[in-house]
Design a protein around this motif. Structure first.
Motif, mmCIF file in Angstrom:
data_model
loop_
_atom_site.group_PDB
_atom_site.id
_atom_site.type_symbol
_atom_site.label_atom_id
_atom_site.label_comp_id
_atom_site.label_asym_id
_atom_site.label_seq_id
_atom_site.Cartn_x
_atom_site.Cartn_y
_atom_site.Cartn_z
ATOM 1 N N THR A 179 -4.391 -14.453 -10.341
ATOM 2 C CA THR A 179 -5.420 -13.818 -9.832
ATOM 3 C C THR A 179 -5.895 -12.654 -8.929
ATOM 4 O OG1 THR A 179 -4.310 -14.690 -7.657
ATOM 5 C CG2 THR A 179 -4.873 -12.975 -6.760
ATOM 6 N N ILE A 180 -7.281 -12.221 -9.444
ATOM 7 C CA ILE A 180 -7.582 -10.938 -10.030
ATOM 8 C C ILE A 180 -8.738 -10.490 -8.852
ATOM 9 C CG2 ILE A 180 -9.555 -9.134 -11.320
ATOM 10 C CD1 ILE A 180 -8.368 -11.101 -13.406
ATOM 11 N N TYR A 181 -8.365 -9.160 -8.200
ATOM 12 C CA TYR A 181 -8.984 -9.351 -6.932
ATOM 13 C C TYR A 181 -10.464 -8.234 -7.079
ATOM 14 C CZ TYR A 181 -4.754 -9.953 -3.664
ATOM 15 O OH TYR A 181 -4.217 -10.245 -3.191
ATOM 16 N N ASN A 182 -10.969 -8.728 -6.069
ATOM 17 C CA ASN A 182 -12.717 -8.116 -6.923
ATOM 18 C C ASN A 182 -12.527 -6.406 -6.602
ATOM 19 O OD1 ASN A 182 -14.212 -10.188 -6.880
ATOM 20 N ND2 ASN A 182 -14.145 -11.193 -5.213
ATOM 21 N N ALA A 183 -13.214 -5.757 -6.662
ATOM 22 C CA ALA A 183 -13.529 -4.356 -6.984
ATOM 23 C C ALA A 183 -15.038 -4.090 -6.094
ATOM 24 C CB ALA A 183 -13.801 -4.087 -8.185
ATOM 25 N N VAL A 184 -14.628 -2.723 -5.185
ATOM 26 C CA VAL A 184 -15.943 -2.166 -4.943
ATOM 27 C C VAL A 184 -16.161 -0.730 -5.412
ATOM 28 C CG1 VAL A 184 -15.538 -1.367 -2.861
ATOM 29 C CG2 VAL A 184 -14.874 -3.502 -2.816
ATOM 30 N N GLN A 382 -11.097 -0.007 -12.157
ATOM 31 C CA GLN A 382 -9.990 0.217 -12.459
ATOM 32 C C GLN A 382 -9.701 -0.571 -13.066
ATOM 33 O OE1 GLN A 382 -10.191 2.519 -15.037
ATOM 34 N NE2 GLN A 382 -8.830 2.001 -16.026
ATOM 35 N N HIS A 383 -8.837 -1.488 -11.397
ATOM 36 C CA HIS A 383 -7.606 -2.677 -11.459
ATOM 37 C C HIS A 383 -8.406 -4.149 -12.535
ATOM 38 C CE1 HIS A 383 -5.297 -1.135 -8.574
ATOM 39 N NE2 HIS A 383 -4.220 -1.237 -9.004
ATOM 40 N N MET A 384 -9.410 -3.749 -11.784
ATOM 41 C CA MET A 384 -10.319 -5.080 -11.830
ATOM 42 C C MET A 384 -11.214 -5.328 -13.429
ATOM 43 S SD MET A 384 -13.851 -7.193 -11.160
ATOM 44 C CE MET A 384 -13.351 -8.739 -10.245
ATOM 45 N N GLY A 385 -10.769 -4.225 -14.312
ATOM 46 C CA GLY A 385 -11.135 -3.841 -15.415
ATOM 47 C C GLY A 385 -10.006 -4.273 -16.669
ATOM 48 N N THR A 386 -8.935 -3.313 -15.870
ATOM 49 C CA THR A 386 -7.659 -3.280 -16.938
ATOM 50 C C THR A 386 -7.369 -5.289 -16.866
ATOM 51 O OG1 THR A 386 -7.425 -1.885 -16.004
ATOM 52 C CG2 THR A 386 -5.796 -2.773 -17.247
ATOM 53 N N ALA A 387 -7.113 -5.033 -15.930
ATOM 54 C CA ALA A 387 -7.250 -7.011 -15.445
ATOM 55 C C ALA A 387 -7.903 -8.160 -16.305
ATOM 56 C CB ALA A 387 -7.179 -6.929 -13.967
ATOM 57 N N LEU A 388 -9.377 -7.591 -16.635
ATOM 58 C CA LEU A 388 -9.595 -8.876 -17.091
ATOM 59 C C LEU A 388 -9.638 -8.580 -18.339
ATOM 60 C CD1 LEU A 388 -13.366 -8.009 -14.782
ATOM 61 C CD2 LEU A 388 -11.732 -10.599 -15.439
ATOM 62 N N GLY A 389 -9.466 -7.233 -19.536
ATOM 63 C CA GLY A 389 -9.649 -7.355 -20.974
ATOM 64 C C GLY A 389 -8.326 -7.259 -20.737
ATOM 65 N N ASP A 390 -7.103 -7.824 -19.862
ATOM 66 C CA ASP A 390 -5.924 -7.825 -20.660
ATOM 67 C C ASP A 390 -5.805 -9.298 -20.967
ATOM 68 O OD1 ASP A 390 -4.958 -5.387 -20.594
ATOM 69 O OD2 ASP A 390 -4.012 -5.545 -19.097
ATOM 70 N N LEU A 391 -6.197 -9.901 -20.167
ATOM 71 C CA LEU A 391 -7.124 -11.780 -20.215
ATOM 72 C C LEU A 391 -7.468 -11.574 -21.221
ATOM 73 C CD1 LEU A 391 -6.232 -14.058 -18.794
ATOM 74 C CD2 LEU A 391 -8.017 -13.526 -17.866
ATOM 75 N N TYR A 392 -8.562 -11.019 -21.219
ATOM 76 C CA TYR A 392 -9.746 -11.671 -22.741
ATOM 77 C C TYR A 392 -8.593 -11.483 -23.309
ATOM 78 C CZ TYR A 392 -13.807 -11.466 -19.409
ATOM 79 O OH TYR A 392 -14.360 -11.911 -18.059
ATOM 80 N N ARG A 393 -8.304 -10.491 -23.957
ATOM 81 C CA ARG A 393 -7.119 -10.217 -24.806
ATOM 82 C C ARG A 393 -6.314 -11.416 -25.511
ATOM 83 N NH1 ARG A 393 -8.707 -5.036 -25.242
ATOM 84 N NH2 ARG A 393 -7.569 -4.773 -22.898
ATOM 85 N N GLN A 394 -5.560 -11.547 -24.519
ATOM 86 C CA GLN A 394 -5.091 -12.525 -24.659
ATOM 87 C C GLN A 394 -5.582 -13.516 -24.547
ATOM 88 O OE1 GLN A 394 -3.108 -12.414 -20.826
ATOM 89 N NE2 GLN A 394 -1.473 -14.100 -21.486
ATOM 90 N N LEU A 395 -6.258 -14.097 -24.582
ATOM 91 C CA LEU A 395 -7.271 -15.622 -25.043
ATOM 92 C C LEU A 395 -7.690 -15.303 -26.276
ATOM 93 C CD1 LEU A 395 -8.608 -16.271 -21.406
ATOM 94 C CD2 LEU A 395 -6.887 -17.209 -21.906
ATOM 95 N N HIS A 396 -7.847 -14.394 -26.508
ATOM 96 C CA HIS A 396 -8.735 -14.336 -27.696
ATOM 97 C C HIS A 396 -7.398 -14.648 -29.271
ATOM 98 C CE1 HIS A 396 -12.410 -12.881 -30.320
ATOM 99 N NE2 HIS A 396 -11.453 -12.160 -30.124
ATOM 100 N N ARG A 397 -6.481 -13.530 -28.845
ATOM 101 C CA ARG A 397 -5.396 -13.812 -30.022
ATOM 102 C C ARG A 397 -4.985 -15.506 -29.992
ATOM 103 N NH1 ARG A 397 -3.536 -9.264 -27.229
ATOM 104 N NH2 ARG A 397 -1.698 -10.617 -25.955
ATOM 105 N N GLY A 398 -5.542 -16.117 -28.815
ATOM 106 C CA GLY A 398 -5.495 -17.725 -28.683
ATOM 107 C C GLY A 398 -4.146 -17.695 -28.012
ATOM 108 N N ASP A 399 -3.461 -16.677 -27.213
ATOM 109 C CA ASP A 399 -2.340 -17.248 -26.509
ATOM 110 C C ASP A 399 -2.714 -18.127 -24.958
ATOM 111 O OD1 ASP A 399 -1.695 -15.495 -27.902
ATOM 112 O OD2 ASP A 399 -1.053 -13.496 -26.522
ATOM 113 N N ALA A 400 -3.167 -18.885 -25.021
ATOM 114 C CA ALA A 400 -3.913 -20.288 -24.433
ATOM 115 C C ALA A 400 -3.035 -20.059 -22.918
ATOM 116 C CB ALA A 400 -4.300 -21.471 -24.620
ATOM 117 N N ARG A 401 -3.252 -19.465 -21.801
ATOM 118 C CA ARG A 401 -2.575 -19.918 -20.676
ATOM 119 C C ARG A 401 -2.892 -21.191 -19.585
ATOM 120 N NH1 ARG A 401 -1.444 -15.109 -17.286
ATOM 121 N NH2 ARG A 401 -0.928 -17.099 -15.903
ATOM 122 N N GLY A 402 -3.659 -21.719 -21.051
ATOM 123 C CA GLY A 402 -3.992 -23.507 -20.077
ATOM 124 C C GLY A 402 -5.018 -23.217 -18.455
#
Ligand code: GLC
Length: 402
Positions: A179-184, A382-402
């Protein structure tokens, strides 16, 4: 990291406005990452995305496919339309694959059901794919079926609320969505600033006496509850100082099965004898200025609201907000402290809440101030960008969440 967003639509509905803030959020946190947007339609989304730094381009959908939308339509009709688009869709997917490869993304993030499926076909081997889900799937059998079929290709699923995440997990399986909430944009959605002249926009005469302005801001999706809103206004005791505004228009190409028309709403105004107590502004680009022009912002969705960006925006503008109590909208505020609520679809309850706020200006001020400070630290870029950045980095490293 090069991040490419895919959007089926280019009008500015909630999911597309959320996408603009997603790009802005990512660029706030990871300014060096190139961001692209490929939209399957041309429209105002493109300019908005470019303004926040995305390299945005259009690859138009075949017209029959563009008009296919599921909400409000029978599943059989949706399948029929889809089957008619099969040939052009195959051609489109070839071009899409080439365009994606040419842009060279390290990750593809899709923002709508049509691009979730096309993304699964075209993102390219080894490129992580994220599906961002903004609406409940359990109510959409065709989308549910198609996404379930392609679920394994999505490396992660993002939902805009915990409520949508639970629905998506039940509907299509796989690992639980993140879950990533939208930002305003809190620099635009502020309590102070110039309000819009809603009367001028709606072609209403300037009021002779002081009025309390009450409005519903949103697209014309049927489940957004415009009819309930108008019904509630017609139930207010007369004479009433209320002027009501319907702010927005139909922004998708999916037709009148899923969207109300202005003519339909005008007929309701006429039938209820509301005359010039109700104004229609049409689409308003500056939603913040529209909020500021209102004393009370009404959210009247008759089905559970997946998230409710318009609610958070109105709260950020320090407005007194009445929320239809259901779905992800419940995750935003605290009833009685930062907003009032009413049962979805109940014009009687909505009329009661409007009347309470109309009679009590102090309550409006108190709720509005509490709302602004409540959302201020919860829905930031800040919240949304950090959550997205963390997720993208994790997927890029190959830690698939499936
Ligand atoms: C969709 C949802 C709405 C949400 C928006 C942004 O439009 O229906 O509830 O606010 O997406 O996530």
């Amino acid at each position: 990291m090069r991040v490419l967003y895919l959007s089926p639509a280019a009008g500015l509905g909630g999911a597309e406005r959320a996408l603009v803030d997603m790009i802005r959020a990512l660029r706030t946190v990871e300014p060096s990452w190139p961001v692209g947007l490929l939209a399957l339609d041309d429209g105002p989304l493109l300019a908005e995305a470019r303004a926040v730094g995305a390299d945005a381009s259009v690859l138009p959908l075949p017209p029959t496919f563009a008009r296919t939308g599921e909400s409000g339509r029978q599943a059989a009709a949706t399948w029929l339309r889809l089957s008619r688009s099969a040939g052009p869709l195959l051609a489109l997917s070839r071009t899409l694959r080439t365009q994606i490869r040419a842009w060279g993304p390290d990750l593809v993030h899709s923002n709508g059901v049509k691009t979730h499926v096309l993304g699964a076909w075209c993102a390219g081997a080894g490129v992580p794919l994220v599906w961002h889900i903004h609406d409940y799937l359990s109510a959409r059998p065709v989308s549910r079926h198609l996404l379930r079929l392609h679920r394994r290709r999505a490396n992660a699923v993002v939902a805009n609320s915990h409520s949508v995440a639970a629905d998506v997990e039940a509907a299509i399986g796989g690992n639980p969505p993140v879950t990533i909430y939208n930002a305003v944009d809190f620099s635009r959605f502020t309590a102070t600033g110039t309000p819009l002249d809603l009367d001028a926009l709606a072609g209403l005469p300037a009021p002779a006496r002081p009025v309390v302005r009450v409005g519903l801001i949103g697209t014309f999706a049927r489940w957004k509850g415009h009819a309930v809103f108008l019904d509630a206004v017609s139930r207010l005791a007369t004479p009433s100082p209320v002027r009501a505004y319907v702010i927005g228009e139909a922004v998708y190409h999916t037709g009148s099965a899923s969207q109300v028309t202005r003519a339909e709403l005008e007929a309701l105004v006429h039938a209820r004898g509301l005359g010039d107590r109700v104004g229609f502004t049409g689409f308003v680009a500056d939603a913040a200025a529209a909020c500021r022009a209102l004393d009370i912002v009404v959210h009247a969705s008759t089905s559970p609201e997946p998230f409710g960006l318009a609610i958070v925006e109105a709260m950020a503008c320090g407005r007194a907000v009445i929320v239809s109590d259901g779905g992800g909208a419940r995750e935003i505020g605290v009833p009685g402290q930062t907003c009032l609520t009413h049962a979805p679809g109940s014009a009687v309850e909505l009329a009661d809440r409007i009347a309470r706020l109309v009679d009590d200006a102090a309550l409006r001020t108190r709720l509005g101030a509490a709302a602004a400070s409540h959302v201020r630290h919860r829905f930031t870029h800040q919240h949304m960008g950090t959550a997205l950045g963390d997720l993208y980095r994790q997927l890029h490293r190959g830690d698939a969440r499936g």
